[in-house]
Design an enzyme around this catalytic site. Sequence first.
Site, short mmCIF file in Angstrom:
data_model
loop_
_atom_site.label_atom_id
_atom_site.label_comp_id
_atom_site.label_asym_id
_atom_site.label_seq_id
_atom_site.Cartn_x
_atom_site.Cartn_y
_atom_site.Cartn_z
N GLU A 1 0.88 -1.17 0.00
CA GLU A 1 0.00 0.00 0.00
C GLU A 1 0.91 1.21 0.00
OE1 GLU A 1 -3.05 -0.37 -0.64
OE2 GLU A 1 -3.04 -2.53 -0.37
N CYS B 1 -1.58 8.78 4.27
CA CYS B 1 -1.66 8.44 2.85
C CYS B 1 -3.00 8.89 2.29
CB CYS B 1 -1.49 6.95 2.69
SG CYS B 1 -2.56 6.04 3.79
P1 NAD Z 1 8.99 5.22 3.07
O1 NAD Z 1 8.71 4.61 1.76
O2 NAD Z 1 10.07 6.22 3.19
O3 NAD Z 1 9.32 4.09 4.15
C1 NAD Z 1 8.48 2.97 4.31
C2 NAD Z 1 9.34 1.80 4.74
O4 NAD Z 1 10.19 1.44 3.65
C3 NAD Z 1 10.24 2.10 5.93
O5 NAD Z 1 10.33 0.97 6.75
C4 NAD Z 1 11.55 2.39 5.26
O6 NAD Z 1 12.66 2.16 6.10
C5 NAD Z 1 11.54 1.43 4.10
N1 NAD Z 1 12.40 1.83 3.00
C6 NAD Z 1 12.80 3.06 2.65
N2 NAD Z 1 13.60 3.01 1.58
C7 NAD Z 1 13.72 1.71 1.25
C8 NAD Z 1 14.42 1.01 0.24
N3 NAD Z 1 15.15 1.66 -0.66
N4 NAD Z 1 14.30 -0.32 0.18
C9 NAD Z 1 13.53 -0.98 1.07
N5 NAD Z 1 12.88 -0.38 2.07
C10 NAD Z 1 12.95 0.94 2.15
O7 NAD Z 1 7.59 5.80 3.60
P2 NAD Z 1 7.27 6.58 4.95
O8 NAD Z 1 7.87 7.94 4.85
O9 NAD Z 1 7.57 5.75 6.14
O10 NAD Z 1 5.69 6.66 4.83
C11 NAD Z 1 5.09 7.57 3.98
C12 NAD Z 1 4.62 6.93 2.70
O11 NAD Z 1 3.80 5.80 3.01
C13 NAD Z 1 3.73 7.86 1.89
O12 NAD Z 1 4.04 7.75 0.53
C14 NAD Z 1 2.33 7.35 2.19
O13 NAD Z 1 1.39 7.67 1.20
C15 NAD Z 1 2.57 5.89 2.30
N6 NAD Z 1 1.53 5.24 3.09
C16 NAD Z 1 0.58 4.53 2.42
C17 NAD Z 1 -0.45 3.92 3.11
C18 NAD Z 1 -1.51 3.14 2.38
O14 NAD Z 1 -2.27 2.40 3.03
N7 NAD Z 1 -1.61 3.26 1.06
C19 NAD Z 1 -0.51 4.02 4.51
C20 NAD Z 1 0.49 4.74 5.16
C21 NAD Z 1 1.51 5.33 4.44
#
Ligand code: NAD
Length: 541
Positions: A293, A327
């Site tokens: 998501e 999100c």
């Molecule tokens: P992010 O993508 O920066 O991080 C999410 C997770 O991915 C973290 O655990 C992070 O450490 C990991 N991550 C980061 N870079 C990575 C890589 N290169 N390889 C593997 N893992 C990696 O997101 P965030 O800042 O924690 O959250 C915000 C984002 O999440 C926004 O885009 C938001 O829309 C989305 N979000 C979506 C939903 C949904 O249900 N659609 C819900 C909550 C948040």
Amino acid sequence: MLAGVPRIPTPVNEPNRAYLPGSPERAELKARLAAMASETADIPLVIGGCDIRTGRVERAVMPHDHRHVLGEWHQADAQHVQQAIAAAAQAHREWASWPLEDRAAVFLRAAELLTGPWRATVNAATMLGQSKTVFQAEIDSASELIDFWRFNPYYAQEIYADQPLSTHGAWNQLEYRPLEGFVYAVTPFNFTSIAGNLPTAPALMGNTVVWKPAASAVLSAYYLLRLLEAAGLPPGVINFVPGDPVQVSAILLDSPDLAGVHFTGGTTVFQGIWKKVGETIARYKNYPRLVGETGGKDFIVAHVSADVQELAVAIARGGFEYQGQKCSAASRVYVPRSLWPEVRDRVVAMMREMRMGDVRDFRTFVGAVIDRKAFAKIGGYVEHARQHASIVQGGGMRDEEGYFIEPTLIETDDPGYRSMCEEIFGPVVSVYAYPDGKWDDTLRLVDATSPYALTGSVFSRDRAAIRQATAALRHAAGNFYINDKPTGAVVGQQPFGGARGSGTNDKAGSRINLLRWVSARTIKETFAPPRDYKYGYMVEE
Ligand code: NAD
């Protein structure tokens, strides 16, 4: 195993507590906030039930007071990630053989611990570490997570009960096996409930998990892990490996035993994971399940028949609660020109009242954004808008003490302006006031403007217009709201998830999601097998 057919208790949604002045829950939470703020938590990795301190530590700070250190968390190295894979494999043998009712009991107990003894702790960690107000913490880390842990066991039982037809001669059964291998849970900073759900949903279905929480939300994630242990989760079922996301992911995604990825976060990160899995596909023992998501660019579109006050409140709450870091946050708004001056004035009046600051002051409506990187990114959009659009309200930023960005309302006459199209993930709402006669065109615009399709709302008192918007925006949002803000989905009531660039739409907290964590085996048992290979028609006339 008991001789009987167990029935999981019918779930009900956990009510939000009000935290009114003088209430016992308010006193308890304030005391927990004060105690937690006076400690420096020492947060280890937890692998196979053992605490591991690597000595390579990062700091967990308060976003609204970033010099205040809440804890130090140890980072996983490559060897720890390999250990976590091994621990998950070892725990799998036993856990995968437990009947659903025993696994479910662990999470039902976790839900009850969170309703009572752990509520203040998990809420306080979410408030301090992620800068959520008391209400935003309560609806997330308490109520929503309790709901996930109560509803998922119920849905799991429904899945198990779904069995094929049988005849008198043969009994057909479906066995909902856990996946072979481990599931990698990658969780975001912005919802403690999602951090709790992503590792536990696959675990409920009999899988074992390696969990990497977001660096900016390790404190609340750690308390969740301790809560699960207190609820009786056996060692190794969920292995906790905070660390560098690229390094940790590279090892896990390279493992032949990767059975699935349960991700929530940014769209490009998920696309990177998908790409890596694609490149490695021939090495895996199974095709890994990829559930993600991701981002959103959520809309509110108002028809000329909309109620101005209801619309203004939806923009204010939907856009600015939790600093727009949902999100589902409303971030692009389309209002007919004839309504816009009144809507604008009402939203601006609300924004001027919103108190920004430390979330320990319960009068606060807006806390800080999560970290310096987010502050700089959101600030970039605000600065750009100063030059290329018009800032109707807000735009102030300060980061000396905490990462504070005022709720900001941007008006533009270009519906393709970048702040109308790109995910900002901050307290910024952009508005395009469309010519009143252009309702049909505006619906097409809303549908085509962004690559995302997570949430969206229509405001109207005209049923024909609602029908039209619901049809025209069929694929523009996985969660579509009529006369409501696009945030605040409740487990069991509005299953959550979006399509297009917003994810695989596997609806967290529903049967749809849980089905991704099982691999069904069909078993046919024939009671009286044929004893002759020949068929009757083969007899000569
Ligand atoms: P992010 O993508 O920066 O991080 C999410 C997770 O991915 C973290 O655990 C992070 O450490 C990991 N991550 C980061 N870079 C990575 C890589 N290169 N390889 C593997 N893992 C990696 O997101 P965030 O800042 O924690 O959250 C915000 C984002 O999440 C926004 O885009 C938001 O829309 C989305 N979000 C979506 C939903 C949904 O249900 N659609 C819900 C909550 C948040």
